[in-house]
Design a protein around this motif. Structure first.
Motif, short mmCIF file in Angstrom:
data_model
loop_
_atom_site.label_atom_id
_atom_site.label_comp_id
_atom_site.label_asym_id
_atom_site.label_seq_id
_atom_site.Cartn_x
_atom_site.Cartn_y
_atom_site.Cartn_z
N GLU A 1 -10.27 0.16 -13.14
CA GLU A 1 -9.17 0.12 -12.17
C GLU A 1 -8.56 1.51 -12.06
O GLU A 1 -8.31 2.17 -13.07
CB GLU A 1 -8.09 -0.87 -12.60
CG GLU A 1 -8.58 -2.30 -12.62
CD GLU A 1 -7.50 -3.26 -13.07
OE1 GLU A 1 -7.44 -4.36 -12.50
OE2 GLU A 1 -6.72 -2.92 -13.99
N MET A 2 -8.36 1.94 -10.82
CA MET A 2 -7.71 3.21 -10.54
C MET A 2 -6.55 2.94 -9.59
O MET A 2 -6.74 2.32 -8.54
CB MET A 2 -8.69 4.19 -9.92
CG MET A 2 -9.87 4.51 -10.81
SD MET A 2 -11.14 5.51 -10.01
CE MET A 2 -10.34 7.08 -9.98
N ASP A 3 -5.35 3.39 -9.96
CA ASP A 3 -4.16 3.17 -9.15
C ASP A 3 -3.87 4.40 -8.28
O ASP A 3 -4.04 5.54 -8.74
CB ASP A 3 -2.94 2.90 -10.02
CG ASP A 3 -3.02 1.57 -10.75
OD1 ASP A 3 -3.79 0.69 -10.32
OD2 ASP A 3 -2.30 1.42 -11.76
N PHE A 4 -3.38 4.13 -7.07
CA PHE A 4 -3.00 5.15 -6.11
C PHE A 4 -1.66 4.76 -5.49
O PHE A 4 -1.41 3.57 -5.26
CB PHE A 4 -4.06 5.27 -5.00
CG PHE A 4 -5.41 5.67 -5.54
CD1 PHE A 4 -5.75 7.01 -5.63
CD2 PHE A 4 -6.32 4.73 -5.96
CE1 PHE A 4 -6.99 7.39 -6.14
CE2 PHE A 4 -7.55 5.09 -6.47
CZ PHE A 4 -7.89 6.43 -6.56
N PRO A 5 -0.81 5.74 -5.18
CA PRO A 5 0.49 5.39 -4.62
C PRO A 5 0.42 4.80 -3.21
O PRO A 5 1.27 4.01 -2.83
CB PRO A 5 1.26 6.71 -4.62
CG PRO A 5 0.22 7.77 -4.70
CD PRO A 5 -0.95 7.16 -5.41
N ASP A 6 -0.64 5.17 -2.45
CA ASP A 6 -0.74 4.70 -1.06
C ASP A 6 -2.16 4.91 -0.54
O ASP A 6 -3.01 5.48 -1.24
CB ASP A 6 0.30 5.41 -0.17
CG ASP A 6 0.22 6.92 -0.27
OD1 ASP A 6 -0.89 7.48 -0.46
OD2 ASP A 6 1.28 7.57 -0.16
N GLN A 7 -2.38 4.49 0.70
CA GLN A 7 -3.71 4.59 1.31
C GLN A 7 -4.14 6.05 1.48
O GLN A 7 -5.31 6.39 1.32
CB GLN A 7 -3.75 3.86 2.65
CG GLN A 7 -5.13 3.79 3.27
CD GLN A 7 -6.12 2.99 2.44
OE1 GLN A 7 -5.82 1.87 2.03
NE2 GLN A 7 -7.29 3.53 2.17
N ALA A 8 -3.20 6.93 1.80
CA ALA A 8 -3.54 8.35 1.98
C ALA A 8 -4.10 8.94 0.68
O ALA A 8 -5.07 9.71 0.71
CB ALA A 8 -2.32 9.13 2.45
N ARG B 1 -7.86 0.38 -6.79
CA ARG B 1 -9.29 0.29 -6.47
C ARG B 1 -10.00 -0.15 -7.74
O ARG B 1 -9.93 0.52 -8.78
CB ARG B 1 -9.84 1.63 -5.98
CG ARG B 1 -11.27 1.51 -5.48
CD ARG B 1 -11.68 2.78 -4.73
NE ARG B 1 -12.90 2.58 -3.99
CZ ARG B 1 -14.08 3.12 -4.33
NH1 ARG B 1 -14.17 3.90 -5.39
NH2 ARG B 1 -15.15 2.89 -3.59
N THR B 2 -10.63 -1.30 -7.67
CA THR B 2 -11.28 -1.91 -8.83
C THR B 2 -12.78 -1.88 -8.65
O THR B 2 -13.29 -2.23 -7.59
CB THR B 2 -10.81 -3.38 -8.97
OG1 THR B 2 -9.39 -3.40 -9.08
CG2 THR B 2 -11.43 -4.04 -10.19
N ALA B 3 -13.48 -1.44 -9.68
CA ALA B 3 -14.94 -1.50 -9.71
C ALA B 3 -15.32 -2.59 -10.71
O ALA B 3 -14.89 -2.56 -11.87
CB ALA B 3 -15.54 -0.16 -10.13
N ILE B 4 -16.09 -3.53 -10.25
CA ILE B 4 -16.58 -4.63 -11.09
C ILE B 4 -18.03 -4.32 -11.44
O ILE B 4 -18.87 -4.15 -10.56
CB ILE B 4 -16.51 -5.98 -10.34
CG1 ILE B 4 -15.12 -6.25 -9.78
CG2 ILE B 4 -17.02 -7.12 -11.23
CD1 ILE B 4 -14.06 -6.50 -10.80
N TYR B 5 -18.31 -4.22 -12.72
CA TYR B 5 -19.67 -3.98 -13.21
C TYR B 5 -20.24 -5.33 -13.62
O TYR B 5 -20.03 -5.80 -14.73
CB TYR B 5 -19.65 -2.99 -14.37
CG TYR B 5 -19.29 -1.59 -13.92
CD1 TYR B 5 -20.26 -0.62 -13.77
CD2 TYR B 5 -17.97 -1.26 -13.62
CE1 TYR B 5 -19.93 0.65 -13.35
CE2 TYR B 5 -17.63 0.01 -13.18
CZ TYR B 5 -18.62 0.96 -13.05
OH TYR B 5 -18.29 2.23 -12.62
#
Length: 111
Positions: free
Chosen positions: A61-68, A4-8
């Motif tokens: 940027e924040m990484d997650f293993p999956d959608q859950a 999940r990326t946040a663009i400022y």
């Protein structure tokens, strides 16, 4: 993995860049590291760009293993606190931020 990326997009006001990024580090990063399911957090401060590029001050940027895991983060009670802190820091910023979710892979070029 999902990112999940946040663009400022915009500019930090009145040459307050050092204060802005200090507050990001001291006030916002602790929230981002506490989100459930997050496996990595990257804060990127733009130092140069193409002449015709949009004005981007920062990328989160924040990484997650999956959608859950991403869904758990978005439903977390930490999120409203993080958003309120972000709004306070954004008072020094002329622009907006928005989010993208992507999947990808990393190719290491170093053995």
């Amino acid at each position: 993995m999902l990112t999940r990326t946040a663009i400022y997009e915009g500019r930090v006001r009145d040459a307050r860049e050092e204060e802005f990024f200090r507050r990001v580090r001291d006030e916002l990063e602790p929230f981002w590291r506490r989100f459930p399911g997050v496996t990595a957090v990257r804060i990127q401060r733009v130092v140069s760009k193409d002449a015709d590029a949009r004005p981007i001050a920062m990328i989160l940027e924040m990484d997650f293993p999956d959608q859950a895991a991403l869904d758990a983060c978005l439903a977390s009670p930490i999120r409203p606190e993080s958003h309120a802190a972000t709004e306070a820091v954004m008072e020094m910023f002329d622009g907006r931020f928005y989010h993208l979710v992507s999947t990808g892979r990393t190719m290491s070029l170093v053995d």
